[in-house]
Design a protein around this motif. Structure first.
Motif, PDB file in Angstrom:
ATOM      1  N   SER A   1       0.954   4.031  -2.890  1.00 34.19           N
ATOM      2  CA  SER A   1       0.757   5.426  -2.492  1.00 34.19           C
ATOM      3  C   SER A   1       1.898   6.296  -2.997  1.00 34.19           C
ATOM      4  O   SER A   1       1.688   7.421  -3.473  1.00 34.19           O
ATOM      5  CB  SER A   1       0.658   5.519  -0.967  1.00 34.19           C
ATOM      6  N   SER A   2       3.115   5.775  -2.933  1.00 32.45           N
ATOM      7  CA  SER A   2       4.274   6.526  -3.418  1.00 32.45           C
ATOM      8  C   SER A   2       4.176   6.801  -4.914  1.00 32.45           C
ATOM      9  O   SER A   2       4.665   7.819  -5.408  1.00 32.45           O
ATOM     10  CB  SER A   2       5.567   5.763  -3.118  1.00 32.45           C
TER      11      SER A   2
ATOM     12  N   THR B   1       0.629  15.018   3.165  1.00 35.10           N
ATOM     13  CA  THR B   1       0.589  13.644   3.681  1.00 35.10           C
ATOM     14  C   THR B   1       1.818  12.842   3.259  1.00 35.10           C
ATOM     15  O   THR B   1       2.166  11.844   3.891  1.00 35.10           O
ATOM     16  CB  THR B   1      -0.690  12.925   3.222  1.00 35.10           C
ATOM     17  N   ALA B   2       2.498  13.305   2.210  1.00 34.60           N
ATOM     18  CA  ALA B   2       3.753  12.664   1.793  1.00 34.60           C
ATOM     19  C   ALA B   2       4.951  13.238   2.546  1.00 34.60           C
ATOM     20  O   ALA B   2       6.090  12.857   2.276  1.00 34.60           O
ATOM     21  CB  ALA B   2       3.953  12.833   0.295  1.00 34.60           C
TER      22      ALA B   2
ATOM     23  N   THR C   1       0.835  -1.201   0.000  1.00 36.24           N
ATOM     24  CA  THR C   1       0.000   0.000   0.000  1.00 36.24           C
ATOM     25  C   THR C   1       0.870   1.250   0.000  1.00 36.24           C
ATOM     26  O   THR C   1       0.588   2.224  -0.714  1.00 36.24           O
ATOM     27  CB  THR C   1      -0.925   0.011   1.227  1.00 36.24           C
ATOM     28  N   THR C   2       1.926   1.228   0.771  1.00 42.82           N
ATOM     29  CA  THR C   2       2.858   2.359   0.811  1.00 42.82           C
ATOM     30  C   THR C   2       3.524   2.566  -0.541  1.00 42.82           C
ATOM     31  O   THR C   2       3.705   3.694  -1.002  1.00 42.82           O
ATOM     32  CB  THR C   2       3.932   2.119   1.891  1.00 42.82           C
TER      33      THR C   2
ATOM     34  N   PHE D   1       1.413   7.520  -6.524  1.00 40.47           N
ATOM     35  CA  PHE D   1       0.569   8.708  -6.654  1.00 40.47           C
ATOM     36  C   PHE D   1       1.334   9.973  -6.254  1.00 40.47           C
ATOM     37  O   PHE D   1       1.173  11.035  -6.860  1.00 40.47           O
ATOM     38  CB  PHE D   1      -0.700   8.556  -5.816  1.00 40.47           C
ATOM     39  N   VAL D   2       2.175   9.847  -5.247  1.00 42.06           N
ATOM     40  CA  VAL D   2       3.012  10.987  -4.857  1.00 42.06           C
ATOM     41  C   VAL D   2       3.935  11.368  -6.004  1.00 42.06           C
ATOM     42  O   VAL D   2       4.131  12.548  -6.313  1.00 42.06           O
ATOM     43  CB  VAL D   2       3.830  10.655  -3.591  1.00 42.06           C
TER      44      VAL D   2
ATOM     45  N   ILE E   1      -1.743  16.089  -0.968  1.00 41.91           N
ATOM     46  CA  ILE E   1      -0.817  14.988  -1.265  1.00 41.91           C
ATOM     47  C   ILE E   1       0.579  15.331  -0.757  1.00 41.91           C
ATOM     48  O   ILE E   1       1.255  14.499  -0.147  1.00 41.91           O
ATOM     49  CB  ILE E   1      -0.786  14.713  -2.776  1.00 41.91           C
TER      50      ILE E   1
END
Length: 367
Positions: free
Chosen positions: A23-24, A75-76, A19-20, A26-27, A72
């Motif tokens: 998520s990265s 939260t990143a 998941t991380t 999308f970052v 984003i």
């Protein structure tokens, strides 16, 4: 055999790690958007925290889009957020990494991923047994412009002042402007938009530069740029590096191939042709990715997934499209040295590239 980490890892822990990772991704895309829109530049101009409305107004953009993008970044852990004042701030030490032309700028890489993501479907089709062998250069819309911009940022101050001096005697042979007796013949092999040639030709007008690439679009761009700059010591031409002209034998004093050999269809053949076209005692600089041939030796490299990713989405499929070997971005320094030896180059040195950690410089000579 599984390593100790995988055997101790639970399903829940792996799910969280994946998941991380997603998520990265999308970052990464959001960082690319921040570079393209200039939002990081605007954040860097702030002398203190600002609201999303103030940031959007300064950037001339819609507040709602800016606010979601900022969420984003917050939260990143890229942009700092004050929840009481609802303000945002980019700390100075992060600006040097995120802004164009900054000393430690690596923010150009998310844009690279965005461009390569555009061919992910094409590359996925290549996995099928009955699918295409590879992907043509024409599928990579905007990539040559990105590569040229990145190369210009890397080389504008580095190439003449730091890279050339690492090659004993080369700067003197290329010739200073006032020394009319100096000057050599140089081949920029696999030149793309010819950034090295355009830079060197301006600094060393007594030398002549021939730059070649298989892709006609970047060659045409480079030729037009050379004309705009008023250069008279450059030639840009479309050329298959494995079939260089017969009358080029023993004709170049120096050949430079910057990030070009690993994605050739026939890299061994290209190296043999470079060897043939060099004069005796001529020098060859092969600048290519830093890495090892054995996968296990790249496990501790935090950039390895990105480098293998670039290989999967570009370097390997463009080579395979032409029926090539598909060496890939991470062919590794061990294989690189071995192939240079097989091509009969001698005095092979593996050097760091000043201020560009991602590359290695394989400097060698024709006896």
């Amino acid at each position: 055999m599984a390593d100790d980490q995988s055997t101790a890892e639970t399903t829940e822990q792996f799910a969280l790690r994946l998941t991380t990772t997603v998520s990265s991704g999308f970052v990464t895309l959001a960082v690319a958007m921040g570079v393209r829109t200039g939002l990081f530049v605007k954040l860097g101009e702030q002398d203190g925290p600002r609201t999303s409305a103030q940031i959007a107004e300064a950037a001339g953009m819609k507040e709602r889009y800016v606010r979601e993008w900022l969420a984003i970044m917050v939260t990143a852990r890229i942009v700092e957020y004050d929840k009481e004042q609802r303000t945002y701030f980019l700390p100075p030490h992060r600006r040097a990494v995120l802004q164009p032309h900054a000393g430690k700028n690596v923010a150009h890489m998310p844009e690279f991923m965005r461009l390569l993501a555009g061919v992910a479907t094409d590359v996925t089709d290549c996995f099928k047994l009955d699918g295409p062998e590879g992907v043509p250069y024409s599928a990579y819309h905007g990539l040559q412009a990105w590569l040229a911009n990145m190369r210009k940022q890397e080389m504008e101050n580095n190439l003449v002042d730091y890279f050339v001096p690492t090659i004993p005697g080369l700067k003197e042979r290329l010739g200073e402007k006032h020394n009319l007796e100096s000057g050599i013949r140089v081949h920029d092999a696999g030149c793309g938009r010819g950034i090295p040639t355009l830079i060197l030709a301006q600094h060393f007008p007594n030398s002549t530069f021939v730059a070649t690439d298989l892709d006609s679009e970047p060659v045409q761009w480079a030729a037009a740029e050379s004309n705009r700059l008023g250069l008279v010591n450059t030639t840009f031409q479309v050329q298959d590096l494995v079939k260089l002209p017969a009358d080029w034998s023993d004709s170049f004093d120096y050949v430079l191939a910057w990030d070009a050999i690993h994605d050739q269809a026939d890299p061994e053949g290209v190296l043999r042709e470079i060897y043939r076209t060099l004069k005796p005692k001529g020098l060859f600089s092969m600048v290519d990715m830093r890495g090892h041939t054995e996968l296990a030796e790249n496990l501790d490299n935090p950039a390895a997934p990105m480098l293998y990713g670039a290989s999967l989405l570009h370097c390997m499929p463009v080579s395979l499209y032409f029926g090539g070997r598909g060496l890939g971005n991470m062919w590794g320094q061990e294989l690189a040295v071995s192939m240079l030896q097989e091509a009969q180059f001698t005095n092979i040195l593996v050097l760091d590239v000043p201020n560009i950690h991602a590359n290695l410089h394989f400097l060698c000579q024709k006896p």
